[in-house]
Write a protein that holds these residues in place. Structure first.
Motif, mmCIF file in Angstrom:
data_model
loop_
_atom_site.group_PDB
_atom_site.id
_atom_site.type_symbol
_atom_site.label_atom_id
_atom_site.label_comp_id
_atom_site.label_asym_id
_atom_site.label_seq_id
_atom_site.Cartn_x
_atom_site.Cartn_y
_atom_site.Cartn_z
ATOM 1 N N UNK A 39 122.026 71.884 67.600
ATOM 2 C CA UNK A 39 120.850 71.154 68.085
ATOM 3 C C UNK A 39 120.975 69.665 67.800
ATOM 4 N N UNK A 40 121.411 69.362 66.594
ATOM 5 C CA UNK A 40 121.570 67.960 66.198
ATOM 6 C C UNK A 40 122.712 67.307 66.967
ATOM 7 N N UNK A 41 123.781 68.071 67.199
ATOM 8 C CA UNK A 41 124.913 67.539 67.968
ATOM 9 C C UNK A 41 124.477 67.121 69.358
ATOM 10 N N UNK A 42 123.597 67.929 69.937
ATOM 11 C CA UNK A 42 123.151 67.600 71.295
ATOM 12 C C UNK A 42 122.428 66.247 71.299
ATOM 13 N N UNK A 43 121.586 66.018 70.280
ATOM 14 C CA UNK A 43 120.889 64.730 70.173
ATOM 15 C C UNK A 43 121.891 63.603 69.944
ATOM 16 N N UNK A 44 122.807 63.815 69.006
ATOM 17 C CA UNK A 44 123.761 62.761 68.655
ATOM 18 C C UNK A 44 124.693 62.434 69.821
ATOM 19 N N UNK A 45 125.141 63.484 70.546
ATOM 20 C CA UNK A 45 126.022 63.246 71.692
ATOM 21 C C UNK A 45 125.324 62.352 72.720
ATOM 22 N N UNK A 46 124.042 62.639 72.953
ATOM 23 C CA UNK A 46 123.274 61.832 73.913
ATOM 24 C C UNK A 46 123.136 60.393 73.448
ATOM 25 N N UNK A 47 122.846 60.227 72.169
ATOM 26 C CA UNK A 47 122.641 58.871 71.641
ATOM 27 C C UNK A 47 123.938 58.081 71.601
ATOM 28 N N UNK A 48 125.018 58.700 71.084
ATOM 29 C CA UNK A 48 126.287 57.969 70.989
ATOM 30 C C UNK A 48 126.867 57.661 72.377
ATOM 31 N N UNK A 49 126.581 58.534 73.355
ATOM 32 C CA UNK A 49 127.066 58.274 74.719
ATOM 33 C C UNK A 49 126.497 56.959 75.251
ATOM 34 N N UNK A 50 125.284 56.617 74.825
ATOM 35 C CA UNK A 50 124.659 55.355 75.250
ATOM 36 C C UNK A 50 125.533 54.165 74.849
ATOM 37 N N UNK A 51 126.102 54.250 73.651
ATOM 38 C CA UNK A 51 126.911 53.135 73.147
ATOM 39 C C UNK A 51 128.200 52.939 73.943
ATOM 40 N N UNK A 52 128.605 53.982 74.690
ATOM 41 C CA UNK A 52 129.821 53.888 75.502
ATOM 42 C C UNK A 52 129.557 53.442 76.932
ATOM 43 N N UNK A 53 128.280 53.352 77.310
ATOM 44 C CA UNK A 53 127.963 52.919 78.673
ATOM 45 C C UNK A 53 128.376 51.460 78.861
ATOM 46 N N UNK A 54 128.703 51.105 80.087
ATOM 47 C CA UNK A 54 129.184 49.733 80.307
ATOM 48 C C UNK A 54 128.122 48.708 79.904
ATOM 49 N N UNK A 55 126.845 49.034 80.137
ATOM 50 C CA UNK A 55 125.767 48.115 79.757
ATOM 51 C C UNK A 55 125.702 47.856 78.261
ATOM 52 N N UNK A 56 126.286 48.753 77.472
ATOM 53 C CA UNK A 56 126.289 48.583 76.022
ATOM 54 C C UNK A 56 127.560 47.905 75.540
ATOM 55 N N UNK A 57 128.521 47.718 76.466
ATOM 56 C CA UNK A 57 129.813 47.184 76.062
ATOM 57 C C UNK A 57 130.123 45.816 76.663
ATOM 58 N N UNK A 58 129.397 45.490 77.755
ATOM 59 C CA UNK A 58 129.730 44.244 78.455
ATOM 60 C C UNK A 58 128.550 43.277 78.473
ATOM 61 N N UNK A 59 128.859 41.997 78.366
ATOM 62 C CA UNK A 59 127.800 40.981 78.436
ATOM 63 C C UNK A 59 127.416 40.459 77.070
ATOM 64 N N UNK A 60 126.401 39.614 77.063
ATOM 65 C CA UNK A 60 125.928 39.047 75.803
ATOM 66 C C UNK A 60 125.337 40.145 74.940
#
Lengths: 203, 203
Positions: B60-81
């Motif tokens: 259950x916790x993995x499902x939450x963490x996978x969703x949250x950490x995936x956000x950090x890999x999105x291009x919007x989280x990696x590119x720009x100011x």
């Protein structure tokens, strides 16, 4: 084996022990036996002070509510533009939360179905409602942005304020109001006001 | 008397039931007996799927963490100011919280001392730390106000985001992403971003 000490408790000092135990074990998970052990006095000595654990819960929650509702009676909460009153209430609510941390924590965690818990939840909603009215009034006066719904803004504001109870721990060694992390309650209160009303971003 | 039905569970559907029970009763307060009753299948059927309740907690916790950490890999989280990346992460974190509400709620409530709980708390701190780094970088780039400490700003930001789990309840009748209170998750996410970064007050 628990050491039973002579009962030198005042109503306030016994309440302080009980609220600590409630916050550690949860109210439902706390028995008179737990309170007796934590206080180091017999159960009958506790019954000398109070009728039972629900009275201790009510007293602990009352202390939080008295502090919070007193903020709404301060002149800064009653005079001036709604947005100024709202900022005053925000700042002072943070300060009361930090000054009365165990009692406000107890209030925030109440979830149950006893009369005292239902009363506490109703009083908490009443406080939130009073602040929500200020938010609405400030929006009507054009001082709050129109593109954030007043109810949502109130929820986010309390979300920010109440979350402080989860990480703030008073530094018992300094006694000068310095919090864990090195922030005084005035600094935290100011940071909340700046973040919520002016925003984190430079303009 | 509990009705025992034929075990037609998939790993995901059994997990969904278990996480609901964990959130209702607390993980410590949940026994395999409770899970068996809630799922309507025997304990041995549950053991056919998982080794025990701690495995369900971890999933259950993995499902939450996978969703949250995936956000950090999105291009919007990696590119720009950094400030733009921070706003993206804030918006998407709110959306993941609302989309995966039971799982994120479970993650946020973890407090205990089992290996799984300690791992969950460490992973949650790691996520917070990644966001705190973005806050620091945005401050260094001059896009965040200098008079709110970066660590405090991060805490207040997560305070606002995480508090959504306490009041948001998906409206099961509409199925169009409308939340209790009539706000979609995109609206709530936008309100958080506006409040935290631009501030509630008109300028």
């Amino acid at each position: 084996m628990s050491t039973v000490k002579r009962d030198t408790y005042t109503p306030d000092s016994l309440l302080s022990v009980a609220v600590r135990v409630f916050n550690e074990r949860g109210y439902d998970g706390t028995s008179m036996e737990h309170l007796s052990k934590a206080a180091g006095i017999s159960k009958s000595s506790i019954y000398h002070h109070v009728r039972g654990k629900e009275e201790l819960l009510r007293r602990g929650i009352s202390r939080a509510l008295d502090g919070l509702f007193a903020v709404l009676d301060e002149s800064g909460a009653r005079e001036g533009r709604a947005v100024e009153r709202l900022e005053h209430v925000t700042r002072r609510t943070v300060e009361v939360l930090m000054a009365e941390l165990p009692y406000v924590t107890l209030l925030l965690r109440v979830r149950g179905n006893t009369d005292t818990e239902l009363w506490a939840m109703a009083r908490r909603r009443e406080f939130d409602q009073r602040v929500a009215e200020l938010v609405k009034q400030a929006a009507a006066e054009g001082d709050l942005r129109a593109d954030v719904d007043a109810r949502l803004a109130t929820r986010l504001l309390f979300g920010m304020i109440n979350s402080i109870a989860e990480w703030y721990r008073p530094d018992r060694t300094s006694g000068n109001g310095t919090a864990s992390g090195g922030n005084t309650s005035a600094e935290v209160a100011e940071a909340v006001v700046r973040t919520a009303f002016a925003g984190l971003r430079t303009h």
